[in-house]
Design an enzyme around this catalytic site. Structure first.
Site, short mmCIF file in Angstrom:
data_model
loop_
_atom_site.label_atom_id
_atom_site.label_comp_id
_atom_site.label_asym_id
_atom_site.label_seq_id
_atom_site.Cartn_x
_atom_site.Cartn_y
_atom_site.Cartn_z
N TYR A 115 -8.09 3.95 8.05
CA TYR A 115 -8.65 4.04 6.89
C TYR A 115 -8.74 5.02 6.07
CZ TYR A 115 -12.08 2.56 3.47
OH TYR A 115 -12.85 2.82 1.91
N TYR A 130 -3.55 -2.52 -1.36
CA TYR A 130 -4.92 -2.02 -0.43
C TYR A 130 -5.80 -3.29 0.28
CZ TYR A 130 -9.33 1.00 -0.39
OH TYR A 130 -11.06 1.94 -0.35
#
Length: 390
Positions: free
Chosen positions: A344, A294
Site C-alpha cells: 500500500y 485502486y
C-alpha cells in the site's frame, strides 16, 4: 482528444523495497525512490526542474531536492484527498511539461505507514482539526464512522443490499490480487496466495468487511519521472505515453462514503474521471487489455469496473465470477498484486506496474498490452490515467 493527450510520458520509475518496518526516515525513502526513478530514466538530479507529491506527504520538495542535489525547481505542486491524489500527481506533471513550465518532473510518495502513523486506526486529531474536514468528522466520528474501514463498510452494505451481491463476490477480488502477488518477488505477500474459504474465515473488521477485504499497511516509497513524449523516446526505456489524465469529484462528495447522496452504491466521481479519460485518449473500455485499479477495499474494485464501463451497474460480481480479472482472464486487474497483495503505497505502485506492462517488463506480463487504465483512491475525490505504448 485533448491538447494534453500524447504530449508527455512516464520515462522512469523507482521504488524502495516494501516492508512493515523500513528502519529509516520517510525522507530517506523518498530520496531512494527518486534516485532509482532517475537512474531508470537515464537522467541526473540536475535534469529535474519540477516535483509533485501528495498533500499528505511529509517530505517537502525542497528537502528532497537538497538530498538529491537538484539545483533548482521551476514547478512544484501538491494534491489533496489521500490516495485520490495518485494519478493526479502525474496529471499535474504532464500539464507542466506540456505547457513548457518544466522539462522533467518527479512525482513521489513516501511513508512509514506501518511502522509509523497507521491510517487504519482512529485519528483522534482529525475530529478536532480547525478545518471543514474537522467539522465534518465531528458529525460522524461519534457514531463510530471513524476509520476508513468503517465508512467503506457502510457503502459495501448498501451495494450488497441493492444488487444482491455477497461477501464471496468481494472475496474473489482479494483472491485474485493475492494470487498475482504470490508470483511477484517484490510483493509483501509473495508466495502466499489465499483461497476464498480463507477470505471468508478471516476476522471481521467492520461487517461486511473481513480482514482480507482491506489493503495492507506498508512502509516504502515510489517515484515516477515525467518528461515530454519526444524526449522520453530518446531515453532508456520505451515510454508510457500519457494519453488520458483526469480528476473528478461527484455531487455531494464526502470522504470515503458520500452518505448525503441519493445513490449510495455508486462512485460518480470515478464515472466523471472515466468519461474524461476515454474522451482524451480516444479509446474505450474494449481497447484496454489490463487495468490497474485502486484496491484499498475490495468492494470499490467492483464498483470501479462498473463506473469505468467494463460492465453495467450491479454487474461486476457476475463480470468477475469466471476469473476474468485474473492473469489468464479477459481483463487482468493489478498483475503486481495491488495494494491487497504487493504494498500500500497510496496507489503509486499501481502506476509503476502500468509502466512495466507498457514496457513489457512486468514479472506477470500480460500479452498484447497497448493501453492501460490506472485509477487512484476511491470514495474520495479521485483521479485516473490512460497510458499507451510510445
Amino acid at each position: 482528444m485533448s491538447g494534453l493527450s500524447g504530449a508527455a510520458a512516464i520515462a522512469g520509475i523507482g521504488a524502495t523495497e516494501f516492508s512493515k518496518d523500513s528502519g529509516r526516515s520517510e525522507l530517506q525513502l523518498a530520496a531512494e525512490a527518486v534516485r532509482g526513478a532517475l537512474a531508470d530514466a537515464g537522467l541526473a538530479p540536475s535534469d529535474v526542474d519540477g516535483m509533485v507529491t501528495f498533500a499528505m506527504d511529509a517530505n517537502a520538495e525542497i528537502a528532497v531536492a537538497r538530498e538529491l542535489g537538484v539545483p533548482e525547481l521551476r514547478f512544484f505542486s501538491r494534491i489533496p484527498y489521500g490516495g485520490g491524489a495518485a494519478c493526479a500527481t502525474v496529471q499535474h506533471a504532464a500539464m507542466a511539461v506540456a505547457t513548457g513550465i518544466a522539462d522533467a518532473v518527479v512525482c513521489y510518495r513516501a511513508f512509514n505507514e506501518r511502522s509509523g502513523s497507521r491510517f487504519g486506526r482512529v485519528q483522534a486529531a482529525a475530529v478536532a482539526a480547525a478545518t471543514s474536514a474537522g467539522l465534518d468528522n465531528g458529525w460522524h466520528y461519534p457514531v463510530g464512522l471513524s476509520t476508513p474501514a468503517a465508512t467503506v463498510a457502510m457503502f459495501a452494505r448498501r451495494y450488497l443490499h441493492e444488487f444482491g451481491a455477497t461477501s464471496e463476490d468481494f472475496g474473489r477480488v482479494a483472491v485474485a490480487m493475492r494470487r498475482h502477488a504470490a508470483t511477484n518477488p517484490k510483493a509483501w505477500f509473495h508466495g502466499r496466495p489465499i483461497t476464498l474459504a480463507e477470505h471468508q474465515a478471516s476476522r471481521w473488521i467492520v461487517e461486511p468487511l473481513h480482514l482480507l477485504d482491506c489493503c495492507q499497511e506498508s512502509d516504502g516509497a515510489v517515484a515516477i519521472v515525467v518528461t515530454s513524449a519526444a524526449r522520453a523516446r530518446d531515453l532508456a526505456h520505451r515510454p508510457a505515453v500519457i494519453t488520458g489524465a483526469a480528476q473528478g469529484s461527484g455531487s455531494d462528495q464526502f470522504t470515503m462514503t458520500s452518505y448525503y447522496r441519493d445513490d449510495l452504491a455508486g462512485l460518480p466521481e470515478m464515472g466523471l474521471v472515466a468519461e474524461q479519460l476515454w474522451r482524451q485518449a480516444g479509446i474505450g473500455p474494449a481497447d484496454v487489455r489490463v487495468a490497474l485499479l485502486y484496491d484499498h477495499f475490495t468492494p470499490f474494485v467492483l464498483v470501479q469496473l462498473e463506473e469505468l464501463g467494463f460492465c453495467g451497474r450491479g454487474e461486476a460480481p457476475g463480470f468477475i465470477a469466471d476469473g476474468r480479472i485474473e492473469l489468464d482472464g479477459a481483463l487482468p486487474v493489478n498483475p503486481h498484486g495491488g495494494q491487497l497483495g504487493e504494498a500500500y503505497i497510496h496507489g503509486m505502485n499501481g502506476i509503476a506496474e502500468a509502466v512495466r506492462q507498457i514496457r513489457g517488463t512486468s514479472v506477470n506480463q500480460v500479452d498484447g498490452v497497448e493501453n492501460v487504465v490506472v485509477t487512484a483512491g476511491t470514495g474520495v475525490p479521485t483521479s485516473g490515467l490512460v497510458l499507451a505504448a510510445g
